[in-house]
Design a protein around this motif. Structure first.
Motif, PDB file in Angstrom:
ATOM      1  N   SER A 147       3.161 -29.660   4.753  1.00 55.02           N
ATOM      2  CA  SER A 147       4.081 -28.908   4.208  1.00 55.02           C
ATOM      3  C   SER A 147       4.361 -28.880   2.791  1.00 55.02           C
ATOM      4  CB  SER A 147       5.537 -28.947   5.159  1.00 55.02           C
ATOM      5  OG  SER A 147       6.118 -30.269   4.733  1.00 55.02           O
ATOM      6  N   ASP A 148       3.847 -29.675   2.134  1.00 48.46           N
ATOM      7  CA  ASP A 148       4.170 -29.858   0.523  1.00 48.46           C
ATOM      8  C   ASP A 148       3.209 -28.953  -0.233  1.00 48.46           C
ATOM      9  OD1 ASP A 148       2.179 -31.451   1.099  1.00 48.46           O
ATOM     10  OD2 ASP A 148       2.799 -33.014   0.027  1.00 48.46           O
ATOM     11  N   TRP A 149       2.384 -28.329   0.671  1.00 52.91           N
ATOM     12  CA  TRP A 149       1.168 -27.283  -0.219  1.00 52.91           C
ATOM     13  C   TRP A 149       1.674 -25.907   0.248  1.00 52.91           C
ATOM     14  CZ3 TRP A 149      -1.466 -23.137   1.672  1.00 52.91           C
ATOM     15  CH2 TRP A 149      -2.558 -22.587   0.782  1.00 52.91           C
ATOM     16  N   GLY A 150       1.353 -25.008  -0.918  1.00 55.41           N
ATOM     17  CA  GLY A 150       1.698 -23.388  -0.830  1.00 55.41           C
ATOM     18  C   GLY A 150       3.476 -23.215  -0.363  1.00 55.41           C
ATOM     19  N   VAL A 151       3.671 -22.364   0.132  1.00 53.98           N
ATOM     20  CA  VAL A 151       5.059 -22.248   0.737  1.00 53.98           C
ATOM     21  C   VAL A 151       5.419 -22.859   2.040  1.00 53.98           C
ATOM     22  CG1 VAL A 151       6.701 -20.286   1.136  1.00 53.98           C
ATOM     23  CG2 VAL A 151       4.856 -19.694  -0.266  1.00 53.98           C
ATOM     24  N   LYS A 152       5.675 -24.221   1.653  1.00 55.97           N
ATOM     25  CA  LYS A 152       5.961 -24.947   2.937  1.00 55.97           C
ATOM     26  C   LYS A 152       4.762 -25.177   3.966  1.00 55.97           C
ATOM     27  CE  LYS A 152      11.149 -24.587   2.426  1.00 55.97           C
ATOM     28  NZ  LYS A 152      12.385 -24.129   3.025  1.00 55.97           N
ATOM     29  N   GLY A 153       3.777 -25.029   3.327  1.00 56.00           N
ATOM     30  CA  GLY A 153       2.333 -25.091   4.272  1.00 56.00           C
ATOM     31  C   GLY A 153       1.824 -23.825   4.564  1.00 56.00           C
ATOM     32  N   THR A 154       2.534 -22.840   4.191  1.00 53.54           N
ATOM     33  CA  THR A 154       1.860 -21.344   4.813  1.00 53.54           C
ATOM     34  C   THR A 154       1.292 -20.704   3.167  1.00 53.54           C
ATOM     35  OG1 THR A 154       4.123 -20.188   4.233  1.00 53.54           O
ATOM     36  CG2 THR A 154       3.676 -21.532   6.379  1.00 53.54           C
ATOM     37  N   PHE A 155       0.999 -19.657   3.513  1.00 49.51           N
ATOM     38  CA  PHE A 155       0.518 -18.754   2.378  1.00 49.51           C
ATOM     39  C   PHE A 155       0.243 -17.268   2.793  1.00 49.51           C
ATOM     40  CE2 PHE A 155      -3.593 -19.993   4.474  1.00 49.51           C
ATOM     41  CZ  PHE A 155      -4.215 -18.932   4.149  1.00 49.51           C
ATOM     42  N   LYS A 156       0.267 -16.458   2.032  1.00 52.47           N
ATOM     43  CA  LYS A 156      -0.026 -14.933   2.161  1.00 52.47           C
ATOM     44  C   LYS A 156      -1.635 -14.796   1.529  1.00 52.47           C
ATOM     45  CE  LYS A 156       4.782 -13.815   2.316  1.00 52.47           C
ATOM     46  NZ  LYS A 156       5.740 -13.272   1.262  1.00 52.47           N
ATOM     47  N   ILE A 157      -2.068 -13.726   2.170  1.00 51.51           N
ATOM     48  CA  ILE A 157      -3.516 -13.339   1.557  1.00 51.51           C
ATOM     49  C   ILE A 157      -3.685 -11.622   1.778  1.00 51.51           C
ATOM     50  CG2 ILE A 157      -4.642 -13.663   4.030  1.00 51.51           C
ATOM     51  CD1 ILE A 157      -7.150 -14.753   1.973  1.00 51.51           C
ATOM     52  N   ARG A 158      -4.186 -11.064   0.819  1.00 51.71           N
ATOM     53  CA  ARG A 158      -4.141  -9.674   0.886  1.00 51.71           C
ATOM     54  C   ARG A 158      -4.945  -9.001   2.098  1.00 51.71           C
ATOM     55  NH1 ARG A 158      -6.763  -6.729  -4.145  1.00 51.71           N
ATOM     56  NH2 ARG A 158      -8.692  -7.830  -3.389  1.00 51.71           N
ATOM     57  N   ARG A 159      -4.085  -8.118   2.772  1.00 52.61           N
ATOM     58  CA  ARG A 159      -4.513  -7.636   3.930  1.00 52.61           C
ATOM     59  C   ARG A 159      -5.116  -6.301   3.540  1.00 52.61           C
ATOM     60  NH1 ARG A 159      -1.101  -4.388   7.053  1.00 52.61           N
ATOM     61  NH2 ARG A 159       0.664  -4.851   6.041  1.00 52.61           N
ATOM     62  N   GLY A 160      -6.256  -5.855   4.643  1.00 53.40           N
ATOM     63  CA  GLY A 160      -6.912  -4.551   4.574  1.00 53.40           C
ATOM     64  C   GLY A 160      -8.017  -4.398   3.642  1.00 53.40           C
ATOM     65  N   THR A 161      -8.479  -5.277   2.997  1.00 54.72           N
ATOM     66  CA  THR A 161      -9.504  -5.529   2.130  1.00 54.72           C
ATOM     67  C   THR A 161     -10.530  -6.484   2.318  1.00 54.72           C
ATOM     68  OG1 THR A 161      -8.563  -6.779   0.271  1.00 54.72           O
ATOM     69  CG2 THR A 161      -8.134  -4.556   0.119  1.00 54.72           C
ATOM     70  N   ASN A 162     -10.462  -6.941   3.504  1.00 49.09           N
ATOM     71  CA  ASN A 162     -11.324  -8.140   3.994  1.00 49.09           C
ATOM     72  C   ASN A 162     -11.268  -9.299   2.994  1.00 49.09           C
ATOM     73  OD1 ASN A 162     -12.992  -9.573   5.850  1.00 49.09           O
ATOM     74  ND2 ASN A 162     -14.797  -8.494   5.133  1.00 49.09           N
ATOM     75  N   GLU A 163     -10.352  -9.716   2.438  1.00 52.54           N
ATOM     76  CA  GLU A 163     -10.099 -10.552   1.416  1.00 52.54           C
ATOM     77  C   GLU A 163     -11.102 -11.811   1.720  1.00 52.54           C
ATOM     78  OE1 GLU A 163      -9.720 -11.915  -2.460  1.00 52.54           O
ATOM     79  OE2 GLU A 163      -8.878  -9.915  -1.743  1.00 52.54           O
ATOM     80  N   CYS A 164     -11.979 -12.411   1.232  1.00 50.13           N
ATOM     81  CA  CYS A 164     -12.564 -13.588   1.269  1.00 50.13           C
ATOM     82  C   CYS A 164     -13.158 -13.499   2.647  1.00 50.13           C
ATOM     83  CB  CYS A 164     -11.843 -14.929   1.290  1.00 50.13           C
ATOM     84  SG  CYS A 164     -11.199 -14.970  -0.612  1.00 50.13           S
ATOM     85  N   GLY A 165     -13.536 -12.384   3.431  1.00 48.59           N
ATOM     86  CA  GLY A 165     -14.018 -12.466   4.671  1.00 48.59           C
ATOM     87  C   GLY A 165     -13.225 -12.538   5.846  1.00 48.59           C
ATOM     88  N   ILE A 166     -11.833 -12.506   5.462  1.00 43.88           N
ATOM     89  CA  ILE A 166     -10.991 -12.964   6.522  1.00 43.88           C
ATOM     90  C   ILE A 166     -10.816 -12.127   7.690  1.00 43.88           C
ATOM     91  CG2 ILE A 166      -8.845 -12.000   5.695  1.00 43.88           C
ATOM     92  CD1 ILE A 166      -7.519 -14.803   6.193  1.00 43.88           C
ATOM     93  N   GLU A 167     -11.106 -10.567   7.634  1.00 51.28           N
ATOM     94  CA  GLU A 167     -10.799  -9.746   8.539  1.00 51.28           C
ATOM     95  C   GLU A 167     -11.976  -9.715   9.384  1.00 51.28           C
ATOM     96  OE1 GLU A 167      -9.318  -6.466   6.209  1.00 51.28           O
ATOM     97  OE2 GLU A 167      -7.372  -7.550   5.821  1.00 51.28           O
ATOM     98  N   ASP A 168     -13.124 -10.231   8.900  1.00 41.20           N
ATOM     99  CA  ASP A 168     -14.339 -10.429   9.764  1.00 41.20           C
ATOM    100  C   ASP A 168     -14.305 -11.662  10.686  1.00 41.20           C
ATOM    101  OD1 ASP A 168     -15.419  -8.022   9.014  1.00 41.20           O
ATOM    102  OD2 ASP A 168     -16.553  -9.003   7.537  1.00 41.20           O
ATOM    103  N   SER A 169     -13.454 -12.463  10.590  1.00 45.17           N
ATOM    104  CA  SER A 169     -13.357 -13.553  11.192  1.00 45.17           C
ATOM    105  C   SER A 169     -12.183 -14.116  11.848  1.00 45.17           C
ATOM    106  CB  SER A 169     -13.797 -14.705   9.788  1.00 45.17           C
ATOM    107  OG  SER A 169     -14.740 -14.143   9.210  1.00 45.17           O
TER     108      SER A 169
END
Length: 336
Positions: free
Chosen positions: A305-327
């Motif tokens: 939980s000391d990484w990012g926003v208390k262990g969480t993060f946001k990543i851009r949606r709708g553009t398949n950022e870093c292949g995330i929407e295919d996976s």
């Protein structure tokens, strides 16, 4: 001559193993902040942390087409969701399910694929039972007993993990040192001392553990009776992710990690132009929203939980950022 070659190889390997990560320097982080417009970077790890340490934490082999799982495109329950809300957070939707927001620590082991899938399954089982089941499932068992899933601490395929849940089931198991559930996680967490040194840095990757077929956490639990199952295992098309989360709860998501992501602090992550690829990583997707007109996916990481926003993060949606929407993968729990 052969002895000299061997010694030279050992020296070169040693240098490679301890090569410091250039992307942890102040200059590199400042460069990210000069370029990034939707997110902010800051130093999350000591500057002397090796490149290999970060690569060892990236254990997902399920980015994009490499997952090769059955694709889910429809579900009768999807008909209940004609309107997709602008913002959704599973932690708020199902407040009684405490595991949804729980941030794990994978330790010095590329078991992210196991923590993300067991965590998502835990959440879904809690939702399906209206809170009667409200605990973690065993990342330890999945990491070291599912040999078809991959290579334990050296990575695995999330879609095969869901198939393991379907055909073999999984027992309960809490975090390291908790003794919660049948088989708690046995890989020690990576922690920082008062000087900021990482306990896992410069240490070898955790040796794969033996697979146990008995309960060693809560010994009162019957190993065979503790197993829970999913009825299926599937990948999701980008258009179906939100409906599946609203119907059943959080899902697993894999994406390509670049060196700028390591220093993520806040905002909506978008890869900077000259960032270098490090490996595939698996996390838990728990929601979505829009910040400053930038749509995002809301994720739970497994770097404590000391990484990012208390262990969480946001990543851009709708553009398949870093292949995330295919996976994105999931499965529907069986309840009795």
């Amino acid at each position: 001559m052969s002895t000299v070659i061997i010694l030279l190889s050992v020296v070169l390997f040693s240098i490679y193993q301890t090569e410091q990560a250039h992307f942890l320097t102040d200059d590199y982080i400042n460069k990210i902040n000069d370029e990034a417009t939707t997110w902010k970077a800051s130093k999350s790890f000591p500057s002397n942390t090796s490149v290999e340490y970060f690569k060892s934490m990236l254990g997902s082999k399920g980015v994009g087409k490499s997952s090769n799982g059955p694709m889910k495109t429809e579900d009768p329950n999807y008909d209940n969701f004609h309107h997709i809300p602008r913002k959704f957070d599973a932690r708020k939707k199902w407040r009684h399910c405490h595991t949804i927001g729980q941030v794990r620590n994978q330790g010095n082991c590329g078991s992210d694929w196991a923590l993300s899938t067991t965590s998502a399954f835990s959440d879904r089982l809690c939702i399906a039972t209206d809170g009667k089941f409200n605990q973690l499932l065993s990342a330890e068992q999945l990491t070291f007993c599912c040999h078809l899933c991959g290579f334990g601490c050296y990575g695995g395929w999330p879609i095969i993990a869901w198939m393991y849940f379907k055909y073999h089931g999984i027992v309960t198991g809490g975090d390291y040192g908790s003794n919660e559930g049948c088989q708690p996680y046995r890989v020690a967490p990576c922690t920082f001392d008062e000087r900021g040194n990482n306990s896992c840095s410069a240490q070898p990757v955790e040796d794969n553990h033996s697979c146990y077929r008995e309960c060693y956490g809560d010994s009162d639990i019957d190993y065979n009776e503790d197993h829970v199952y999913t009825r299926d295992a599937y990948q999701l098309t980008a258009a179906m992710i939100q409906k599946d989360v609203m119907a059943y709860g959080p899902v697993e998501a894999s994406f390509d990690v670049y060196d700028d992501f390591i220093s993520y602090e806040s905002g909506v992550y978008v890869k900077t132009e000259n960032a270098t690829y490090l490996g595939g990583h698996s996390v838990k997707l728990i929601g979505w929203g829009v910040d400053w007109d930038v749509p995002y996916w809301l994720m739970v990481n497994s770097w404590d939980s000391d990484w990012g926003v208390k262990g969480t993060f946001k990543i851009r949606r709708g553009t398949n950022e870093c292949g995330i929407e295919d996976s994105v993968t999931g499965g529907v729990p069986i309840t009795y």
